[in-house]
Design a protein around this motif. Structure first.
Motif, PDB file in Angstrom:
ATOM      1  N   ASP A  98     -14.244 -11.545  49.802  1.00  0.00           N
ATOM      2  CA  ASP A  98     -14.815 -10.663  48.796  1.00  0.00           C
ATOM      3  C   ASP A  98     -13.764  -9.633  48.408  1.00  0.00           C
ATOM      4  O   ASP A  98     -13.276  -8.875  49.250  1.00  0.00           O
ATOM      5  CB  ASP A  98     -16.054  -9.980  49.397  1.00  0.00           C
ATOM      6  N   PHE A  99     -13.413  -9.632  47.149  1.00  0.00           N
ATOM      7  CA  PHE A  99     -12.399  -8.688  46.666  1.00  0.00           C
ATOM      8  C   PHE A  99     -13.055  -7.761  45.652  1.00  0.00           C
ATOM      9  O   PHE A  99     -13.729  -8.210  44.716  1.00  0.00           O
ATOM     10  CB  PHE A  99     -11.250  -9.453  45.994  1.00  0.00           C
ATOM     11  N   GLN A 100     -12.879  -6.436  45.883  1.00  0.00           N
ATOM     12  CA  GLN A 100     -13.424  -5.442  44.955  1.00  0.00           C
ATOM     13  C   GLN A 100     -12.291  -4.576  44.429  1.00  0.00           C
ATOM     14  O   GLN A 100     -11.423  -4.135  45.183  1.00  0.00           O
ATOM     15  CB  GLN A 100     -14.435  -4.528  45.667  1.00  0.00           C
ATOM     16  N   ARG A 101     -12.358  -4.372  43.157  1.00  0.00           N
ATOM     17  CA  ARG A 101     -11.382  -3.459  42.524  1.00  0.00           C
ATOM     18  C   ARG A 101     -12.187  -2.518  41.643  1.00  0.00           C
ATOM     19  O   ARG A 101     -12.860  -2.942  40.702  1.00  0.00           O
ATOM     20  CB  ARG A 101     -10.376  -4.268  41.707  1.00  0.00           C
ATOM     21  N   ILE A 102     -12.122  -1.216  42.014  1.00  0.00           N
ATOM     22  CA  ILE A 102     -12.933  -0.213  41.330  1.00  0.00           C
ATOM     23  C   ILE A 102     -11.988   0.817  40.709  1.00  0.00           C
ATOM     24  O   ILE A 102     -11.263   1.528  41.420  1.00  0.00           O
ATOM     25  CB  ILE A 102     -13.895   0.484  42.317  1.00  0.00           C
ATOM     26  N   ALA A 103     -12.003   0.909  39.389  1.00  0.00           N
ATOM     27  CA  ALA A 103     -11.125   1.855  38.676  1.00  0.00           C
ATOM     28  C   ALA A 103     -11.840   3.199  38.562  1.00  0.00           C
ATOM     29  O   ALA A 103     -12.351   3.583  37.515  1.00  0.00           O
ATOM     30  CB  ALA A 103     -10.786   1.285  37.302  1.00  0.00           C
ATOM     31  N   ARG A 104     -11.885   3.881  39.686  1.00  0.00           N
ATOM     32  CA  ARG A 104     -12.593   5.174  39.735  1.00  0.00           C
ATOM     33  C   ARG A 104     -11.695   6.269  39.146  1.00  0.00           C
ATOM     34  O   ARG A 104     -10.481   6.264  39.342  1.00  0.00           O
ATOM     35  CB  ARG A 104     -12.927   5.483  41.205  1.00  0.00           C
ATOM     36  N   THR A 105     -12.346   7.166  38.450  1.00  0.00           N
ATOM     37  CA  THR A 105     -11.602   8.325  37.930  1.00  0.00           C
ATOM     38  C   THR A 105     -12.358   9.592  38.312  1.00  0.00           C
ATOM     39  O   THR A 105     -13.595   9.594  38.414  1.00  0.00           O
ATOM     40  CB  THR A 105     -11.464   8.257  36.400  1.00  0.00           C
ATOM     41  N   SER A 152     -15.659   3.363  34.529  1.00  0.00           N
ATOM     42  CA  SER A 152     -16.005   2.895  33.197  1.00  0.00           C
ATOM     43  C   SER A 152     -16.858   1.622  33.298  1.00  0.00           C
ATOM     44  O   SER A 152     -16.974   1.015  34.369  1.00  0.00           O
ATOM     45  CB  SER A 152     -14.729   2.602  32.395  1.00  0.00           C
ATOM     46  N   GLY A 153     -17.412   1.222  32.179  1.00  0.00           N
ATOM     47  CA  GLY A 153     -18.342   0.080  32.163  1.00  0.00           C
ATOM     48  C   GLY A 153     -17.788  -1.175  32.775  1.00  0.00           C
ATOM     49  O   GLY A 153     -18.492  -1.913  33.445  1.00  0.00           O
ATOM     50  N   VAL A 154     -16.521  -1.450  32.525  1.00  0.00           N
ATOM     51  CA  VAL A 154     -15.924  -2.686  33.052  1.00  0.00           C
ATOM     52  C   VAL A 154     -14.864  -2.377  34.093  1.00  0.00           C
ATOM     53  O   VAL A 154     -13.981  -3.180  34.364  1.00  0.00           O
ATOM     54  CB  VAL A 154     -15.308  -3.536  31.917  1.00  0.00           C
ATOM     55  N   GLY A 155     -14.966  -1.203  34.693  1.00  0.00           N
ATOM     56  CA  GLY A 155     -13.924  -0.788  35.629  1.00  0.00           C
ATOM     57  C   GLY A 155     -14.121  -1.280  37.040  1.00  0.00           C
ATOM     58  O   GLY A 155     -13.195  -1.200  37.846  1.00  0.00           O
ATOM     59  N   ALA A 156     -15.300  -1.753  37.376  1.00  0.00           N
ATOM     60  CA  ALA A 156     -15.534  -2.203  38.757  1.00  0.00           C
ATOM     61  C   ALA A 156     -15.795  -3.710  38.751  1.00  0.00           C
ATOM     62  O   ALA A 156     -16.788  -4.172  38.207  1.00  0.00           O
ATOM     63  CB  ALA A 156     -16.717  -1.458  39.348  1.00  0.00           C
ATOM     64  N   LEU A 182     -17.567 -20.083  44.200  1.00  0.00           N
ATOM     65  CA  LEU A 182     -16.656 -19.085  43.641  1.00  0.00           C
ATOM     66  C   LEU A 182     -17.513 -18.142  42.823  1.00  0.00           C
ATOM     67  O   LEU A 182     -18.334 -18.586  42.020  1.00  0.00           O
ATOM     68  CB  LEU A 182     -15.622 -19.777  42.748  1.00  0.00           C
ATOM     69  N   ARG A 183     -17.368 -16.863  43.058  1.00  0.00           N
ATOM     70  CA  ARG A 183     -18.217 -15.928  42.323  1.00  0.00           C
ATOM     71  C   ARG A 183     -17.366 -14.827  41.708  1.00  0.00           C
ATOM     72  O   ARG A 183     -16.286 -14.467  42.206  1.00  0.00           O
ATOM     73  CB  ARG A 183     -19.306 -15.352  43.218  1.00  0.00           C
ATOM     74  N   GLY A 184     -17.873 -14.313  40.625  1.00  0.00           N
ATOM     75  CA  GLY A 184     -17.212 -13.207  39.956  1.00  0.00           C
ATOM     76  C   GLY A 184     -18.271 -12.329  39.330  1.00  0.00           C
ATOM     77  O   GLY A 184     -19.315 -12.824  38.896  1.00  0.00           O
ATOM     78  N   GLY A 185     -18.021 -11.052  39.305  1.00  0.00           N
ATOM     79  CA  GLY A 185     -19.042 -10.195  38.735  1.00  0.00           C
ATOM     80  C   GLY A 185     -18.542  -8.773  38.570  1.00  0.00           C
ATOM     81  O   GLY A 185     -17.350  -8.466  38.767  1.00  0.00           O
ATOM     82  N   MET A 186     -19.464  -7.960  38.181  1.00  0.00           N
ATOM     83  CA  MET A 186     -19.137  -6.551  37.939  1.00  0.00           C
ATOM     84  C   MET A 186     -20.087  -5.680  38.752  1.00  0.00           C
ATOM     85  O   MET A 186     -21.197  -6.100  39.093  1.00  0.00           O
ATOM     86  CB  MET A 186     -19.279  -6.236  36.453  1.00  0.00           C
ATOM     87  N   LEU A 187     -19.600  -4.462  39.039  1.00  0.00           N
ATOM     88  CA  LEU A 187     -20.418  -3.486  39.760  1.00  0.00           C
ATOM     89  C   LEU A 187     -20.815  -2.404  38.763  1.00  0.00           C
ATOM     90  O   LEU A 187     -19.970  -1.876  38.014  1.00  0.00           O
ATOM     91  CB  LEU A 187     -19.619  -2.874  40.912  1.00  0.00           C
ATOM     92  N   PHE A 188     -22.068  -2.116  38.739  1.00  0.00           N
ATOM     93  CA  PHE A 188     -22.579  -1.111  37.791  1.00  0.00           C
ATOM     94  C   PHE A 188     -23.164   0.078  38.563  1.00  0.00           C
ATOM     95  O   PHE A 188     -23.661  -0.082  39.677  1.00  0.00           O
ATOM     96  CB  PHE A 188     -23.676  -1.728  36.908  1.00  0.00           C
TER      97      PHE A 188
END
Lengths: 342, 224
Positions: B192-199, B165-169, B148-154
């Motif tokens: 693999d699930f990605q959620r990117i809060a793009r503005t 934003s910093g924690v948006g992806a 099980l993995r979790g992480g952030m995209l920078f």
């Protein structure tokens, strides 16, 4: 006759006269007269035989016939005196207590206390590793005397003991030279000399010392009574794989739901469902399968301990074998004696 | 394109890492190469732009002691779902690279990057980002692994611009691997699930244009 026939039968000469037979004809007649309870005839023939030329054995038998006859005739002092001569001629002489009258036995015992002899010198046959055993030597001194025990036959006599002794004496000889080395192989003689004033007596016993190789110990492949334990064990079946698959899948689906953006509508669980479902199927199959053997930590530690013990013991054995190869196995055997003491 | 450059650099780094390592030591490592079927769900801006699709791809992995490297390329043709306002299908080619290092027990740290290219361009957002996260791995049984993995995209870059934003992806993943034929083959499953809060800022202020993708992969790999 002064004595009943029963008493006469008790006064029979002991049978342990050895293989030798009486050579002198007069002495044979004296013996026959004694056997026929004709003590006067036995006495006169015995005394007559003593005036003849006798060998050592016949001389001792002549004194013995006289001693027995005197005992039968209640001349105890004369009996004791005759027995003293017998003892001096044959220090190892013994009377059979089951076939000899108490009167004769007591006269013989009194005679023993009145002469100085070393009797019954015995050296036990033995095997031992040089420096780790002893040879048992024992003898009997009939009077309190200064007794010196030596072993001769080597380069120099070895003095074993010097003490005032009476009765039975037990000694132990380590069969070592003064330097500590084992005595060399060969024939030796254990000599016991007893001295009281002007009287002295010595007895000897020849022995043979041989050298051998000390056996070495074999290396151990296992410790007796201790077996290795299996280092893996099969754990009991468990719900854990299925449970964990459920938990992981649940976290993934719940995470998907939590992370999904509300602006984009409800999240799709198709992908998570397929992978999570596959994971749960795998977990279910694993749960039903025979669990894989797991390392048994306790057994592994026990086996390690056992191997260390075995290694340590074999190292000790190897060390011991090195020492054993430098050692000598001694064998001490008494040899037949040529004659008595003097 | 920024996204393309990022992907190229990352591939180069991985290639250098693999080729610089002594071959005799690589022989002792465990690796897999295989193909997979991919199926996904893609949404952008609002629930009206909703796509679903499927495709295929290839994947490979190397494991050396506590270090593991995974790379996969998947090509998925997304079609608008019924009721969606979208009318044109597009093909997404996604490259994922992950390098993980076992920290303690089941916990591994994971870094890598993702690069997704869209054709035709501008039908959806091509993007590239560096990823960092944590993976929990657990052996379910002999030859069965799950994680099980979790992480952030920078540093996310998009073909249509925009920022995150910093924690948006964020991304979340679930994977499993089942060895078969005494470990020669490996069945894999990866979610693999990605959620990117793009503005974006079109001059009238920030506008939320989120991107969300759920990607599933079912594959078969050869172990060596």
């Amino acid at each position: 006759m002064r004595y009943p026939a029963l008493l006469g039968s008790l006064l029979l000469i002991p049978a342990a006269l050895g293989a030798q037979t009486i050579q002198n004809a007069t002495l044979r007649r004296a013996q026959a007269a004694y056997d026929n309870l004709d003590y006067r005839q036995a006495l006169s023939l015995g005394q007559a035989a003593q005036r003849e030329r006798l060998n050592g054995f016949d001389r001792a038998r002549a004194y013995e016939v006289l001693a027995l006859t005197y005992s039968a005739m209640d001349s105890i002092l004369k009996a004791v005196s005759a027995f003293k001569e017998v003892i001096l001629l044959e220090p190892e002489r013994e009377l059979d207590p089951n076939r000899t009258s108490p009167k004769v036995l007591s006269a013989f015992a009194v005679a023993l206390t009145q002469v100085l002899v070393v009797r019954q010198l015995r050296v036990d046959s033995t095997d031992f590793v040089g420096g780790q055993g002893e040879v048992a030597i024992r003898y009997t001194v009939t009077q309190p005397a200064r007794v010196v025990t030596r072993v001769t036959g080597g380069q120099a006599p070895i003095k074993l003991d010097s003490a005032v002794a009476n009765g039975q004496v037990n000694l132990r000889w380590p069969a070592r030279l003064p330097s500590g080395d084992p005595v060399p192989p060969g024939n030796y003689t254990v000599v016991v000399e007893a001295t009281v004033g002007q009287n002295n007596f010595s007895a000897s016993q020849p022995i043979r010392v041989t050298h051998g190789v000390v056996d070495t110990l074999p290396h151990l492949v296992s410790l007796p009574g201790y077996d290795y334990l299996p280092e893996t064990e099969i754990p009991p079946k468990s719900w854990k794989p299925m449970g964990l698959a459920l938990v992981y899948s649940g976290i993934a689906i719940a995470g998907t739901s939590a992370l999904s953006s509300g602006d984009l509508g409800s999240a799709s669980f198709r992908e998570a469902g397929v992978i999570g479902g596959g994971l749960m199927v795998a977990g279910f199959v694993v749960m039903l399968r025979k669990p894989a053997p797991q390392p048994a930590r306790g057994n592994i530690l026990y086996n390690r301990l056992l191997r260390e013990q075995l290694t340590r013991r074999n190292a000790e054995i190897a060390q011991d074998n090195v020492r054993r190869r430098q050692q000598v196995a001694l064998r001490v055997v008494p040899l037949l004696r040529g004659g008595g003491g003097r | 394109m920024n996204a393309s450059r990022l992907g190229g650099w990352a591939v180069s780094v991985v290639a250098v890492v693999l080729t610089a390592y002594p071959a005799n030591r690589l022989c002792a490592q465990h690796g897999t190469v295989g193909a997979h079927l991919a199926f996904g769900d893609y949404r952008e801006v609002s629930s009206d732009l909703h796509y679903r699709g499927s495709g295929g791809g290839v994947a490979g992995s190397f494991t050396f002691r506590k270090l593991g490297i995974e790379a996969s390329v998947a090509g998925i043709t997304y079609d608008p779902v019924k009721g969606s306002s979208a009318t044109v299908s597009f093909k997404a080619t996604q490259l994922d690279v992950r390098v993980r290092y076992e920290i303690s027990g089941p916990v591994s740290a994971e870094v890598g990057f993702v690069n997704r290219k869209i054709k035709p361009e501008f039908e959806a957002q091509s993007m590239g980002a560096v990823r960092a996260g944590v993976r929990l791995s657990y052996p379910l049984g002999p030859g069965v692994q799950m994680g099980l993995r979790g992480g952030m995209l920078f540093g996310s870059k998009f073909s249509g611009g925009g920022t995150v934003s910093g924690v948006g992806a964020l991304e979340l993943g679930l994977n499993m691997a089942v060895d078969a034929l005494r470990g020669r083959l490996r069945l894999t499953g990866d979610y693999d699930f990605q959620r990117i809060a793009r503005t974006t800022n079109g001059g009238g202020g920030d506008v939320a244009v989120p991107i969300q993708q759920a990607l599933g992969r079912l594959g078969l790999a050869v172990s060596f």
